[in-house]
Every structure is written in C-alpha cells, then in structure tokens.
Design an enzyme around this catalytic site. Sequence first.
Site, PDB file in Angstrom:
ATOM      1  N   CYS A   1      64.481  58.049  29.453  1.00  0.00           N
ATOM      2  CA  CYS A   1      63.121  57.732  29.912  1.00  0.00           C
ATOM      3  C   CYS A   1      63.201  57.091  31.299  1.00  0.00           C
ATOM      4  O   CYS A   1      63.809  56.035  31.469  1.00  0.00           O
ATOM      5  CB  CYS A   1      62.403  56.812  28.929  1.00  0.00           C
TER       6      CYS A   1
ATOM      7  N   HIS B   1      52.038  53.198  31.442  1.00  0.00           N
ATOM      8  CA  HIS B   1      51.993  52.552  32.753  1.00  0.00           C
ATOM      9  C   HIS B   1      50.550  52.442  33.213  1.00  0.00           C
ATOM     10  O   HIS B   1      49.753  53.351  32.996  1.00  0.00           O
ATOM     11  CB  HIS B   1      52.848  53.295  33.780  1.00  0.00           C
TER      12      HIS B   1
ATOM     13  N   CYS C   1      61.837  53.457  31.419  1.00  0.00           N
ATOM     14  CA  CYS C   1      62.763  52.522  30.764  1.00  0.00           C
ATOM     15  C   CYS C   1      63.912  52.205  31.709  1.00  0.00           C
ATOM     16  O   CYS C   1      64.317  51.044  31.849  1.00  0.00           O
ATOM     17  CB  CYS C   1      63.327  53.110  29.472  1.00  0.00           C
TER      18      CYS C   1
ATOM     19  N   ASP D   1      54.524  52.882  43.407  1.00  0.00           N
ATOM     20  CA  ASP D   1      54.518  54.293  43.037  1.00  0.00           C
ATOM     21  C   ASP D   1      55.232  55.078  44.145  1.00  0.00           C
ATOM     22  O   ASP D   1      55.005  54.861  45.328  1.00  0.00           O
ATOM     23  CB  ASP D   1      53.079  54.788  42.865  1.00  0.00           C
TER      24      ASP D   1
ATOM     25  N   HIS E   1      59.437  50.456  25.308  1.00  0.00           N
ATOM     26  CA  HIS E   1      59.062  51.868  25.403  1.00  0.00           C
ATOM     27  C   HIS E   1      57.968  52.205  24.391  1.00  0.00           C
ATOM     28  O   HIS E   1      58.184  52.127  23.181  1.00  0.00           O
ATOM     29  CB  HIS E   1      60.256  52.795  25.159  1.00  0.00           C
TER      30      HIS E   1
END
Length: 104
Positions: free
Chosen positions: A4, A98, A7, A30, A46
């Site tokens: 991930c 997120h 993660c 971002d 997660h």
Amino acid sequence: MDGCLFCEIALKKRPAEVVSETDEAVVFKDANPKTRVHLLIVPKKHIASVSDAGDDDRAMLGGLILAARDAARREGLAGYKLMFNVGRDGGQVIDHIHLHLMGN
Ligand code: 5GP
Ligand code: ZN
C-alpha cells in the site's frame, strides 16, 4: 498493509514531502497538486476507504479533520476545501483513506 503506497509513506518507507505528523496521521504534499496548497491527511492505520471504516474509527476520522484544520492554519489559508473520494465511482484511486486539503 504490504504494497500500500500510503502505508509506506506513513511508515517512512517511501519518500514524501511530509509537513506534519501526529500519533495517528501524517500530512504530506500531493505529488500532483490541483490547487496552490494541496495536502493529503493520511491515517497511519490502513483502512481502504471511508465506506470500510468502523464505528471504532470515529475518533481517528475526526482527528483527520482537525489535522487538516491545523495544516490550513499553518498555510495561512482563510478558506479551503476538504474532500474524501470514496470508491472508484467516487474518484478514489489510492485505496487507503485520505483527506484532501485544497486551497489557493
Ligand atoms: P484519490 O483520487 O485516491 O482521492 O487521490 C489520490 C491522490 O494521491 C492524488 O491526488 C494523487 O496526485 C496523489 N498521489 C498519488 N501517488 C502519490 C505519491 O506517490 N505521492 C504523493 N505525495 N501523492 C500521490
Ligand atoms: Zn495502507
């Protein structure tokens, strides 16, 4: 969770421009900003999406919003947008919750 992306960023196994961190979340820029300030608030736990969150995640999810508020204050934003994309049909590409913070 293995493999991930978010993660790995949250656990510092993958680089990102981290601007702040709490016990429960990291805030980073971002990589493809859509506004002058575009930050992602990402829990260290997660969970694939908001639709997968449980009632026991209530406090953590509230903490994401307050972490976004604090980041917006530090950026000097008077106004901004907070957005969760949920599921492919909701525009979610990365399957780890997120919160987008966007401001100009
Ligand atoms: P979503 O569409 O899943 O809500 O948003 C995923 C966001 O993650 C996108 O805005 C995209 O630009 C950002 N993103 C994707 N990969 C990376 C990365 O490796 N690093 C960072 N910092 N942002 C990423
Ligand atoms: Zn994850």
